[in-house]
Structures are given as C-alpha cells and as structure tokens.
Design a protein around this motif. Structure first.
Motif, PDB file in Angstrom:
ATOM      1  N   PRO A   1       0.838  -1.209   0.000  1.00  0.00           N
ATOM      2  CA  PRO A   1       0.000   0.000   0.000  1.00  0.00           C
ATOM      3  C   PRO A   1       0.868   1.253   0.000  1.00  0.00           C
ATOM      4  CG  PRO A   1       0.070  -0.989   2.179  1.00  0.00           C
ATOM      5  CD  PRO A   1       0.743  -1.957   1.254  1.00  0.00           C
ATOM      6  N   GLN A   2       0.394   2.297  -0.617  1.00  0.00           N
ATOM      7  CA  GLN A   2       1.108   3.568  -0.629  1.00  0.00           C
ATOM      8  C   GLN A   2       1.062   4.194   0.763  1.00  0.00           C
ATOM      9  OE1 GLN A   2      -0.742   5.847  -3.719  1.00  0.00           O
ATOM     10  NE2 GLN A   2       0.333   4.758  -5.348  1.00  0.00           N
ATOM     11  N   VAL A   3       2.187   4.729   1.213  1.00  0.00           N
ATOM     12  CA  VAL A   3       2.270   5.291   2.558  1.00  0.00           C
ATOM     13  C   VAL A   3       1.629   6.675   2.617  1.00  0.00           C
ATOM     14  CG1 VAL A   3       3.835   5.980   4.400  1.00  0.00           C
ATOM     15  CG2 VAL A   3       4.345   3.949   3.026  1.00  0.00           C
ATOM     16  N   LYS A   4       1.941   7.514   1.633  1.00  0.00           N
ATOM     17  CA  LYS A   4       1.344   8.849   1.488  1.00  0.00           C
ATOM     18  C   LYS A   4       1.570   9.759   2.697  1.00  0.00           C
ATOM     19  CE  LYS A   4      -2.011   7.867  -2.093  1.00  0.00           C
ATOM     20  NZ  LYS A   4      -3.384   8.002  -2.582  1.00  0.00           N
ATOM     21  N   THR A   5       2.742   9.688   3.282  1.00  0.00           N
ATOM     22  CA  THR A   5       3.164  10.666   4.281  1.00  0.00           C
ATOM     23  C   THR A   5       4.558  11.142   3.911  1.00  0.00           C
ATOM     24  OG1 THR A   5       4.037   8.930   5.732  1.00  0.00           O
ATOM     25  CG2 THR A   5       1.787   9.708   6.169  1.00  0.00           C
TER      26      THR A   5
END
Length: 324
Positions: free
Chosen positions: A34-38
């Motif tokens: 999954p993409q972390v996006k932080t």
C-alpha cells in the motif's frame, strides 16, 4: 559411476529442495504494497559559522497565480510553465530556528490552526528537529500576517511559554488597531483579527516587545525595514565567522515570477509600489553582498542566493548537504 538411479535421486533432491524453498518463502512477496502517502519531517539543518540554522516547514498551500500576482498577467503562465509549474501554484510556508549557543531564536511562527490540514505543521517539525516549544527564547516576526504569527497560539493557549515575541512597532501599531480593522476592506479584516488573537496573550503576559527600524530586537539579530508588504515588514540578518544570512520574510512569494519581474506584486501587499521597491532593493543588496537568503515562501527549505540573469534576477537554492 553415473547411472539412471543416481540421476533420478539427484533430480528428486533438487525437486524437494525447490519445494522446501517455495514453502518457506515469505507469504505475500508478490502482493502490492500500500502507498504510505506521508512525507518526511519538514526540517533542514545547516551551520552558519558557529550558529546552527534549522529551516522548519509549516507546510504548503496552493494559490491561484492569476489572482495572487498583480501585474504581468499575460506573462505569468509562461513563467510558471518554463519552471514546470502551473496554477494553482504550491507555495511553501517556512520558519527558521537559530541556535547561537546562547539563545534559541525563531524567525516567524507559521500558521497554527488558522488554516487547513496542509499547514500548521511547525510544532511537529520543530519536535522532529530535536527541540521543544518551551526551549524557544525569542521569536522575531518579520511581519504580522497570520501565516507568520498564527502558530504563536493554539486556541487561546500560548504555544511558546518561555518566548518573548518581537515585532516592528509599525506593524504592532497597524495590526493591533481596532480603528484600522474597522476601516479596512472586508476581505482583510480577518488579518487584523488573527493578529490580535495571536499577539494579545503574549502582550498580556508582558512578552510582546516592539522594535524600531534598524534595531536589533535580539542582540546580534539586526533588522532592516523592507516596508510595503506590511508597514513594518522587516528583514532580519545574522552573522557568524564572516558568514551572513538574511531572513527576508515575504520579499517574494515563490521563486519564479517575482525574480523575473520584481515589479509584480500580490494582493496581500498593503502598499504595492513600496513592496516592489523593497523587493528590488533586497535583490540588489543580496546580489552585491552575496550573502545567503532565507525566504518564507520560497520552496522549502527556502535558503539560497540571488544572482542576476537575462531576466533580471534568479534564485539559486542552497546546495544540499547531509553533513554539518
């Protein structure tokens, strides 16, 4: 002697080994992560002589270039495109921390909770950088706009309990005046309200100090009036071991349009002509003296040099270094 039986035994052994390796392999190796996006914590550290400088990101916000900038409307889209940008253009909001070994001084204080979720990140980034709000001795404001002083408070609570806040007296007189607020255009009245909300707790605690043009609000931190954006808008300079860094607040918004066209102003300027003149003077001085500049709205970490080019001026970001 190699015969059919030894060949079969070898083949079986290889098959068993392969099966075991498959069985023992971690589950989900081929699954999509999954993409972390932080993002990483927003701070950058460097040395200026004996002073430790830490750039602190309060976050970024997008502004429509066609309404933010005033002047050269037909050229702005082309300027942004050449810099691989478009509108709305994303601008950084930066503050800076100076550790002189004697005092911990912060230049500007971010937006606090006055804006949306992409901003107000100063305190977590300060903590990530290894400092706590109660360690700050002094906060020098380049001017009294909400994106520079909103972080002084959280609701009605003082965020920096041991800090003295310093502000040019022209800005204090202007933004804390109820009469000025009442006569201001409706669109600007919230700027007055934010200044009152952020500064009043410090004033009531006896920890709001004003300074005059050209004064040193903190010893070793020299101010230069660059009025126009606000009446008391000031650059703050520090020097150590012959190295100089000037925190110039809102001389520019971004590092493209106003370097190419210094006369382009923004809607938040109180005096458009004075703001353009201040910018031209700040650029010329930075080029002549070759000192480092730290901008509140140049792309993070916002530290670099100014040089001349065929289109007036150019921003040269500081070369990244992972060592101090």
């Amino acid at each position: 002697m190699t015969n059919r039986r030894t060949i079969l035994k070898g083949t079986l052994s290889l098959m068993l080994t392969a099966t075991a390796m498959t069985t023992l392999a971690p589950l989900g190796v081929a699954a999509k992560a999954p993409q972390v996006k932080t993002a990483a914590p927003g701070y950058y550290r460097m040395m200026l002589g004996d002073f430790e400088i830490t750039a602190l990101s309060d976050g970024t916000a997008k502004f429509p270039a066609e309404t933010l900038y005033i002047g050269a409307k037909d050229q702005i889209a082309g300027m942004l495109e050449r810099a691989f940008l478009d509108s709305p253009v994303e601008l950084s909001i930066n503050a800076f921390l100076v550790n002189t070994n004697e005092r911990l001084v912060m230049i500007d204080a971010g937006t606090g909770d006055f804006f949306g979720p992409t901003l107000g990140k100063l305190i977590p980034n300060l903590v990530a950088a290894g400092y706590q709000p109660e360690q700050i001795d002094d906060i020098i404001l380049t001017h009294a706009h909400v994106d520079h002083l909103g972080g002084l408070v959280a609701g009605d609570r003082i965020v920096f309990p041991n800090a003295t806040v310093h502000l040019n007296s022209r800005d204090a007189d202007f933004w804390l005046s109820a009469a000025n607020r009442d006569t201001a255009p409706e669109a600007k009245r919230d700027l007055f309200s934010a200044a009152v909300k952020a500064l009043t707790p410090y004033r009531n605690a006896g920890r709001l100090k004003t300074f005059l043009d050209g004064a040193e609000p903190v010893p070793g931190f020299k101010s230069t009036l660059r009025a126009g954006h606000t009446p008391g808008h000031s650059a703050i300079a520090v020097e150590s071991k012959g190295q100089k860094l000037v925190f110039w607040g809102d001389i520019t918004h971004g590092d493209v349009v106003q370097f190419d066209e210094p006369y382009v102003t923004i809607g938040f300027d109180e005096d458009q002509a004075a703001a353009a003149s201040a910018r031209d003077a700040a650029f010329a001085e930075a080029v002549e003296e070759r000192y480092l500049v730290a901008g509140a709205h140049t792309r993070f970490p916002g530290i670099g040099h100014v040089r001349t080019d065929s289109d007036n001026f150019d921003w040269v970001p500081l070369n990244y270094s992972a060592t101090l």
